[in-house]
Design a protein around this motif. Structure first.
Motif, PDB file in Angstrom:
ATOM      1  N   ALA A   1      34.778  41.634  44.970  1.00  0.00           N
ATOM      2  CA  ALA A   1      35.093  43.033  44.679  1.00  0.00           C
ATOM      3  C   ALA A   1      35.806  43.164  43.342  1.00  0.00           C
ATOM      4  CB  ALA A   1      35.953  43.615  45.802  1.00  0.00           C
ATOM      5  N   LEU A   2      36.717  42.233  43.052  1.00  0.00           N
ATOM      6  CA  LEU A   2      37.425  42.262  41.771  1.00  0.00           C
ATOM      7  C   LEU A   2      36.445  42.122  40.610  1.00  0.00           C
ATOM      8  CD1 LEU A   2      40.134  42.206  40.190  1.00  0.00           C
ATOM      9  CD2 LEU A   2      40.069  39.720  40.425  1.00  0.00           C
ATOM     10  N   ASP A   3      35.485  41.199  40.716  1.00  0.00           N
ATOM     11  CA  ASP A   3      34.493  41.019  39.659  1.00  0.00           C
ATOM     12  C   ASP A   3      33.690  42.306  39.435  1.00  0.00           C
ATOM     13  OD1 ASP A   3      35.194  38.396  39.148  1.00  0.00           O
ATOM     14  OD2 ASP A   3      33.706  37.549  40.505  1.00  0.00           O
ATOM     15  N   ALA A   4      33.264  42.934  40.525  1.00  0.00           N
ATOM     16  CA  ALA A   4      32.480  44.162  40.417  1.00  0.00           C
ATOM     17  C   ALA A   4      33.305  45.285  39.797  1.00  0.00           C
ATOM     18  CB  ALA A   4      31.973  44.576  41.801  1.00  0.00           C
ATOM     19  N   GLU A   5      34.579  45.363  40.152  1.00  0.00           N
ATOM     20  CA  GLU A   5      35.443  46.425  39.626  1.00  0.00           C
ATOM     21  C   GLU A   5      35.768  46.209  38.152  1.00  0.00           C
ATOM     22  OE1 GLU A   5      38.526  46.036  42.515  1.00  0.00           O
ATOM     23  OE2 GLU A   5      37.286  46.906  44.097  1.00  0.00           O
TER      24      GLU A   5
ATOM     25  N   CYS B   1      32.144  37.200  19.955  1.00  0.00           N
ATOM     26  CA  CYS B   1      31.201  36.097  20.111  1.00  0.00           C
ATOM     27  C   CYS B   1      31.034  35.280  18.833  1.00  0.00           C
ATOM     28  CB  CYS B   1      29.855  36.611  20.625  1.00  0.00           C
ATOM     29  SG  CYS B   1      29.947  37.060  22.376  1.00  0.00           S
ATOM     30  N   ASP B   2      31.897  35.541  17.835  1.00  0.00           N
ATOM     31  CA  ASP B   2      32.009  34.609  16.719  1.00  0.00           C
ATOM     32  C   ASP B   2      33.299  33.803  16.811  1.00  0.00           C
ATOM     33  OD1 ASP B   2      33.923  36.444  16.012  1.00  0.00           O
ATOM     34  OD2 ASP B   2      32.944  37.090  14.163  1.00  0.00           O
ATOM     35  N   GLY B   3      34.005  33.921  17.968  1.00  0.00           N
ATOM     36  CA  GLY B   3      35.125  33.041  18.257  1.00  0.00           C
ATOM     37  C   GLY B   3      36.499  33.574  17.960  1.00  0.00           C
ATOM     38  N   ARG B   4      36.643  34.830  17.586  1.00  0.00           N
ATOM     39  CA  ARG B   4      37.967  35.378  17.295  1.00  0.00           C
ATOM     40  C   ARG B   4      38.588  35.974  18.563  1.00  0.00           C
ATOM     41  NH1 ARG B   4      37.053  39.605  12.740  1.00  0.00           N
ATOM     42  NH2 ARG B   4      35.113  39.906  13.948  1.00  0.00           N
ATOM     43  N   GLU B   5      39.881  35.724  18.763  1.00  0.00           N
ATOM     44  CA  GLU B   5      40.551  36.290  19.933  1.00  0.00           C
ATOM     45  C   GLU B   5      40.802  37.772  19.729  1.00  0.00           C
ATOM     46  OE1 GLU B   5      43.875  34.715  22.908  1.00  0.00           O
ATOM     47  OE2 GLU B   5      44.750  35.309  20.982  1.00  0.00           O
ATOM     48  N   ILE B   6      40.429  38.563  20.725  1.00  0.00           N
ATOM     49  CA  ILE B   6      40.655  40.004  20.695  1.00  0.00           C
ATOM     50  C   ILE B   6      41.868  40.369  21.536  1.00  0.00           C
ATOM     51  CG2 ILE B   6      39.692  42.258  21.316  1.00  0.00           C
ATOM     52  CD1 ILE B   6      36.903  41.016  20.880  1.00  0.00           C
ATOM     53  N   LEU B   7      41.936  39.838  22.748  1.00  0.00           N
ATOM     54  CA  LEU B   7      42.956  40.287  23.703  1.00  0.00           C
ATOM     55  C   LEU B   7      43.396  39.160  24.608  1.00  0.00           C
ATOM     56  CD1 LEU B   7      44.440  42.706  25.251  1.00  0.00           C
ATOM     57  CD2 LEU B   7      42.402  42.751  26.714  1.00  0.00           C
ATOM     58  N   HIS B   8      44.684  39.120  24.899  1.00  0.00           N
ATOM     59  CA  HIS B   8      45.209  38.389  26.052  1.00  0.00           C
ATOM     60  C   HIS B   8      46.263  39.257  26.688  1.00  0.00           C
ATOM     61  CE1 HIS B   8      47.816  35.168  28.073  1.00  0.00           C
ATOM     62  NE2 HIS B   8      46.830  35.535  28.881  1.00  0.00           N
ATOM     63  N   SER B   9      46.064  39.603  27.956  1.00  0.00           N
ATOM     64  CA  SER B   9      47.018  40.447  28.661  1.00  0.00           C
ATOM     65  C   SER B   9      46.994  40.120  30.149  1.00  0.00           C
ATOM     66  CB  SER B   9      46.708  41.928  28.442  1.00  0.00           C
ATOM     67  OG  SER B   9      47.745  42.745  28.954  1.00  0.00           O
ATOM     68  N   MET B  10      47.972  40.659  30.877  1.00  0.00           N
ATOM     69  CA  MET B  10      48.063  40.442  32.322  1.00  0.00           C
ATOM     70  C   MET B  10      48.479  41.727  33.029  1.00  0.00           C
ATOM     71  SD  MET B  10      49.791  36.759  33.159  1.00  0.00           S
ATOM     72  CE  MET B  10      49.244  35.242  32.386  1.00  0.00           C
ATOM     73  N   GLY B  11      48.005  41.856  34.258  1.00  0.00           N
ATOM     74  CA  GLY B  11      48.435  42.934  35.141  1.00  0.00           C
ATOM     75  C   GLY B  11      48.763  42.370  36.510  1.00  0.00           C
ATOM     76  N   GLY B  12      49.878  42.782  37.078  1.00  0.00           N
ATOM     77  CA  GLY B  12      50.298  42.268  38.373  1.00  0.00           C
ATOM     78  C   GLY B  12      49.377  42.719  39.506  1.00  0.00           C
ATOM     79  N   LEU B  13      49.101  41.804  40.432  1.00  0.00           N
ATOM     80  CA  LEU B  13      48.309  42.112  41.618  1.00  0.00           C
ATOM     81  C   LEU B  13      49.216  42.371  42.814  1.00  0.00           C
ATOM     82  CD1 LEU B  13      45.455  39.522  41.064  1.00  0.00           C
ATOM     83  CD2 LEU B  13      45.076  41.969  41.473  1.00  0.00           C
ATOM     84  N   ASP B  14      49.794  41.313  43.379  1.00  0.00           N
ATOM     85  CA  ASP B  14      50.663  41.494  44.544  1.00  0.00           C
ATOM     86  C   ASP B  14      51.524  40.245  44.732  1.00  0.00           C
ATOM     87  OD1 ASP B  14      51.809  42.811  46.652  1.00  0.00           O
ATOM     88  OD2 ASP B  14      49.959  43.003  47.831  1.00  0.00           O
TER      89      ASP B  14
ATOM     90  N   TYR C   1      46.948  38.858  48.363  1.00  0.00           N
ATOM     91  CA  TYR C   1      47.326  39.537  47.119  1.00  0.00           C
ATOM     92  C   TYR C   1      46.153  40.196  46.415  1.00  0.00           C
ATOM     93  CZ  TYR C   1      45.915  34.799  45.761  1.00  0.00           C
ATOM     94  OH  TYR C   1      45.249  33.605  45.636  1.00  0.00           O
ATOM     95  N   LEU C   2      44.950  39.991  46.908  1.00  0.00           N
ATOM     96  CA  LEU C   2      43.770  40.589  46.289  1.00  0.00           C
ATOM     97  C   LEU C   2      43.084  41.590  47.219  1.00  0.00           C
ATOM     98  CD1 LEU C   2      42.604  40.057  43.472  1.00  0.00           C
ATOM     99  CD2 LEU C   2      40.980  38.467  44.492  1.00  0.00           C
ATOM    100  N   ASP C   3      43.694  41.913  48.338  1.00  0.00           N
ATOM    101  CA  ASP C   3      43.022  42.705  49.361  1.00  0.00           C
ATOM    102  C   ASP C   3      43.043  44.211  49.109  1.00  0.00           C
ATOM    103  OD1 ASP C   3      42.536  40.338  50.606  1.00  0.00           O
ATOM    104  OD2 ASP C   3      43.695  40.751  52.421  1.00  0.00           O
ATOM    105  N   ASP C   4      44.024  44.719  48.388  1.00  0.00           N
ATOM    106  CA  ASP C   4      44.227  46.163  48.250  1.00  0.00           C
ATOM    107  C   ASP C   4      43.446  46.691  47.040  1.00  0.00           C
ATOM    108  OD1 ASP C   4      45.262  48.749  47.616  1.00  0.00           O
ATOM    109  OD2 ASP C   4      47.090  48.288  48.724  1.00  0.00           O
ATOM    110  N   PRO C   5      42.459  47.577  47.240  1.00  0.00           N
ATOM    111  CA  PRO C   5      41.666  48.092  46.117  1.00  0.00           C
ATOM    112  C   PRO C   5      42.507  48.822  45.062  1.00  0.00           C
ATOM    113  CG  PRO C   5      40.582  48.574  48.203  1.00  0.00           C
ATOM    114  CD  PRO C   5      41.950  48.059  48.537  1.00  0.00           C
ATOM    115  N   ALA C   6      43.512  49.573  45.499  1.00  0.00           N
ATOM    116  CA  ALA C   6      44.349  50.308  44.544  1.00  0.00           C
ATOM    117  C   ALA C   6      45.147  49.351  43.661  1.00  0.00           C
ATOM    118  CB  ALA C   6      45.289  51.249  45.296  1.00  0.00           C
ATOM    119  N   LYS C   7      45.629  48.258  44.242  1.00  0.00           N
ATOM    120  CA  LYS C   7      46.379  47.275  43.456  1.00  0.00           C
ATOM    121  C   LYS C   7      45.454  46.512  42.509  1.00  0.00           C
ATOM    122  CE  LYS C   7      49.982  46.785  46.955  1.00  0.00           C
ATOM    123  NZ  LYS C   7      50.603  45.924  47.996  1.00  0.00           N
ATOM    124  N   ARG C   8      44.233  46.228  42.956  1.00  0.00           N
ATOM    125  CA  ARG C   8      43.255  45.599  42.061  1.00  0.00           C
ATOM    126  C   ARG C   8      42.977  46.504  40.867  1.00  0.00           C
ATOM    127  NH1 ARG C   8      40.117  44.354  46.939  1.00  0.00           N
ATOM    128  NH2 ARG C   8      38.610  45.940  46.277  1.00  0.00           N
ATOM    129  N   ALA C   9      42.798  47.795  41.143  1.00  0.00           N
ATOM    130  CA  ALA C   9      42.482  48.743  40.069  1.00  0.00           C
ATOM    131  C   ALA C   9      43.618  48.825  39.051  1.00  0.00           C
ATOM    132  CB  ALA C   9      42.203  50.124  40.663  1.00  0.00           C
TER     133      ALA C   9
END
Length: 275
Positions: A60-64, A169-182, A217-225
């Motif tokens: 579900a996380l991959d699809a979202e 896709c030429d190898g330059r970093e665009i983003l590294h970030s994190m969001g809390g799940l649970d 920690y991955l079960d809640d759709p709202a927290k995944r979003a």
């Protein structure tokens, strides 16, 4: 089977917790200048020691993630053929210290396979417990517990976050970030009977707190979003993201919940249950 900890609760911290965000890295100039960039989206992998989430919640996380990118104007590629070509790159570079290598990504870009590569992972983080909530990486979460468990916490607890790394896709970093799940644990109260001479006020009942690793920690759709929105910001702007965020620093959080004064501990965890 998950690890089990036996801990005592601690006295309360004053005040209410406020959100603290992951200090993201973002290079807008590395984003390909095309109308609708094609994103090669790698399947999410786990890099944490706590219990595994369910296969259904991981799918579900991959699809979202794909849906969130598509809603923002990207074309998402999750085809087997494309991912097979990406696999040698992701296997060769540890995500904890990944460095973009132009020579590794170059074939993908030259052949028009993609404009952007997005590599999501679920990583273990230390959240800061305050009262009955934990904060880290842009979220505040209640600490999961059974109905007969009440307590006040402070210190570090295991939590899960969604980490996103994006590369051109030429190898330059665009983003590294994190969001809390649970929070990645579940707390229950273990009761025992018998006179406790060290604590006359407790009568004949005493209890300790049992903490087990949890894979929910991955079960809640709202927290995944919420985690997805945080982890993709600002490549995909998150509505309501503060203009001047306070950043979360897990190194400043104590490594485990600390014990409080004995009277406070007795009043919470000796002979008392939730109503």
């Amino acid at each position: 089977m998950g690890r089990t900890w036996i801990l005592f609760a601690a006295v309360a911290l004053g005040g209410c917790a406020s959100k603290q965000y992951y200090r993201y890295d973002y290079a807008a100039d590395a984003m390909p200048k095309v109308a609708r960039p094609t994103v090669l989206l790698n399947p999410t992998v786990r890099r944490l020691s706590v219990a595994k989430p369910s296969a259904a919640s991981l799918s579900a996380l991959d699809a979202e993630l794909a849906a969130h990118l598509e809603a923002a104007g990207y074309t998402v590629d999750t085809s087997t053929r494309s991912l097979v070509r990406l696999a040698p790159v992701t296997r060769a570079l540890p995500l904890a210290s990944m460095v973009p290598l132009a020579e590794s990504f170059a074939p993908l870009g030259e052949d028009g396979v993609c404009d952007v590569v997005v590599i999501p992972t679920i990583e273990e983080r230390a959240c800061e417990a305050q009262s009955q909530t934990c904060r880290w990486d842009g979220v505040l979460r209640d600490i999961p517990s059974s109905n007969d468990t009440s307590g006040v916490w402070r210190g570090a607890l295991p939590a899960a976050s969604l980490s996103v790394r994006a590369y051109s896709c030429d190898g330059r970093e665009i983003l590294h970030s994190m969001g809390g799940l649970d929070v990645a644990l579940y707390a229950t109260t273990r009761f025992s009977s018998g006179q406790d001479t060290a604590s006359p006020m407790a009568g004949t009942a005493s209890s300790v707190l049992a903490i087990r690793s949890s894979g929910r920690y991955l079960d809640d759709p709202a927290k995944r979003a919420e985690a997805i929105a945080l982890a993709l910001h600002p490549m995909v702007a998150m509505q309501g993201y503060p203009s001047k965020p306070t950043y979360y620093d897990p190194t400043k959080v104590k490594s485990r919940p600390r014990r409080g004064k004995s009277k406070a501990r007795e009043s919470i965890f000796r002979g008392k249950t939730k109503d």
